[in-house]
Design a protein around this motif. Structure first.
Motif, PDB file in Angstrom:
ATOM      1  N   THR A 282     -39.977  30.500  -3.916  1.00  0.00           N
ATOM      2  CA  THR A 282     -39.933  29.381  -4.841  1.00  0.00           C
ATOM      3  C   THR A 282     -40.505  29.758  -6.201  1.00  0.00           C
ATOM      4  O   THR A 282     -41.588  30.343  -6.298  1.00  0.00           O
ATOM      5  CB  THR A 282     -40.691  28.177  -4.267  1.00  0.00           C
ATOM      6  N   ASP A 283     -39.764  29.409  -7.243  1.00  0.00           N
ATOM      7  CA  ASP A 283     -40.148  29.690  -8.628  1.00  0.00           C
ATOM      8  C   ASP A 283     -40.622  28.387  -9.260  1.00  0.00           C
ATOM      9  O   ASP A 283     -39.809  27.549  -9.646  1.00  0.00           O
ATOM     10  CB  ASP A 283     -38.942  30.250  -9.382  1.00  0.00           C
ATOM     11  N   PRO A 284     -41.931  28.187  -9.411  1.00  0.00           N
ATOM     12  CA  PRO A 284     -42.442  26.912  -9.927  1.00  0.00           C
ATOM     13  C   PRO A 284     -42.161  26.688 -11.406  1.00  0.00           C
ATOM     14  O   PRO A 284     -42.359  25.583 -11.906  1.00  0.00           O
ATOM     15  CB  PRO A 284     -43.951  27.019  -9.667  1.00  0.00           C
ATOM     16  N   THR A 285     -41.663  27.712 -12.104  1.00  0.00           N
ATOM     17  CA  THR A 285     -41.386  27.562 -13.534  1.00  0.00           C
ATOM     18  C   THR A 285     -40.023  26.928 -13.787  1.00  0.00           C
ATOM     19  O   THR A 285     -39.691  26.619 -14.932  1.00  0.00           O
ATOM     20  CB  THR A 285     -41.431  28.926 -14.248  1.00  0.00           C
ATOM     21  N   SER A 286     -39.213  26.729 -12.746  1.00  0.00           N
ATOM     22  CA  SER A 286     -37.853  26.233 -12.926  1.00  0.00           C
ATOM     23  C   SER A 286     -37.593  24.996 -12.081  1.00  0.00           C
ATOM     24  O   SER A 286     -37.989  24.925 -10.918  1.00  0.00           O
ATOM     25  CB  SER A 286     -36.846  27.327 -12.533  1.00  0.00           C
TER      26      SER A 286
ATOM     27  N   THR B  26     -37.841  16.147 -19.305  1.00  0.00           N
ATOM     28  CA  THR B  26     -38.887  17.153 -19.189  1.00  0.00           C
ATOM     29  C   THR B  26     -40.247  16.488 -19.377  1.00  0.00           C
ATOM     30  O   THR B  26     -40.349  15.393 -19.963  1.00  0.00           O
ATOM     31  CB  THR B  26     -38.701  18.249 -20.242  1.00  0.00           C
TER      32      THR B  26
ATOM     33  N   GLY C 184     -35.826  26.002  -9.075  1.00  0.00           N
ATOM     34  CA  GLY C 184     -36.511  27.134  -8.493  1.00  0.00           C
ATOM     35  C   GLY C 184     -36.880  27.053  -7.023  1.00  0.00           C
ATOM     36  O   GLY C 184     -37.562  27.957  -6.515  1.00  0.00           O
TER      37      GLY C 184
ATOM     38  N   ASP D 226     -31.964  28.908 -15.894  1.00  0.00           N
ATOM     39  CA  ASP D 226     -33.208  29.628 -15.668  1.00  0.00           C
ATOM     40  C   ASP D 226     -32.897  31.117 -15.602  1.00  0.00           C
ATOM     41  O   ASP D 226     -31.813  31.542 -16.026  1.00  0.00           O
ATOM     42  CB  ASP D 226     -33.951  29.124 -14.411  1.00  0.00           C
ATOM     43  N   SER D 227     -33.817  31.905 -15.089  1.00  0.00           N
ATOM     44  CA  SER D 227     -33.614  33.354 -15.070  1.00  0.00           C
ATOM     45  C   SER D 227     -32.483  33.780 -14.133  1.00  0.00           C
ATOM     46  O   SER D 227     -31.998  34.911 -14.219  1.00  0.00           O
ATOM     47  CB  SER D 227     -34.910  34.060 -14.661  1.00  0.00           C
TER      48      SER D 227
END
Length: 208
Positions: free
Chosen positions: A61-65, A193, A68, A136-137
């Motif tokens: 899990t990517d908390p920045t997205s 956001t 994510g 995202d990335s």
């Protein structure tokens, strides 16, 4: 994004964000009317072909997205085999990437429907959210939604619908303890956001 989407979404605010985090809402029928009147040819293709959503889910899990959540968390599983079984049940196509991420393509889903209670056409999909927000990335929003035959969507039309929704939406600004019940077929919702912390819980359910 699901073959059997919930009929209602119940939100409850435990922690309101200090900045941003509101929930914009707009009647789905207004969006459908604008879409079909402004882009009739593309709207007919969308109605006939449906849409598919393409997303890469990370291994961790990517908390920045906002996109994510890992594939394990998304499907509440602990192994690739369990995830594959869940995706097959949904009709979702998948590809495991060398870094452990998983690229998924949903089954064909309808994007325009007629609500049986009102007889109105409704814009019932995540097309705008995916096209404008799944960035995202790992993901590029403009590639995150295609027509059911795999052909690209009309970017001009999608951007125009997004502008219409931005202009006509009503913004629900959260305060601690607030409750919002959304009829998922008749009302589209989004999330602005925000500056953390923010905790708004959501419960999904079918028809009564």
């Amino acid at each position: 994004q699901a073959p059997e989407p919930p009929a209602y979404v119940l939100f409850h605010c435990e922690v309101a964000a200090s900045e941003g985090g509101a929930t914009p809402i707009i009647p789905s029928s207004e969006v459908a009317d604008f879409f079909e009147a402004s882009f009739p040819e593309f709207a007919r293709r969308v109605a006939a072909l449906g849409v598919r959503y393409v997303r890469v889910m990370p291994e961790v899990t990517d908390p920045t997205s906002a996109q994510g959540r890992s594939w394990a968390e998304t499907y509440a599983v602990s192994s690739r085999e369990e995830a594959e079984a869940a995706m097959r049940r949904q009709g979702t196509e998948f590809e495991w990437l060398p870094n452990g991420d998983c690229r998924t393509t949903t089954a064909v889903l309808p994007a325009l429907r007629t609500d049986p209670r009102t007889g109105k056409r409704v814009f019932f999909n995540s097309v705008i959210a995916a096209f404008t927000g799944w960035n995202d990335s790992r993901n590029v929003g403009e590639k995150a939604v295609v027509l059911g035959d795999g052909s690209p969507v009309d970017a001009e039309a999608i951007r125009a619908v997004a502008r219409f929704m931005e202009e006509r939406r009503v913004v629900f600004r959260w305060h601690k303890g607030d409750i919002l019940l959304v009829d998922n077929a008749l009302t589209m919702h989004a999330r602005e956001t925000f500056v953390p912390p923010r905790r708004v819980l959501a419960a999904l359910r079918g028809p009564p």
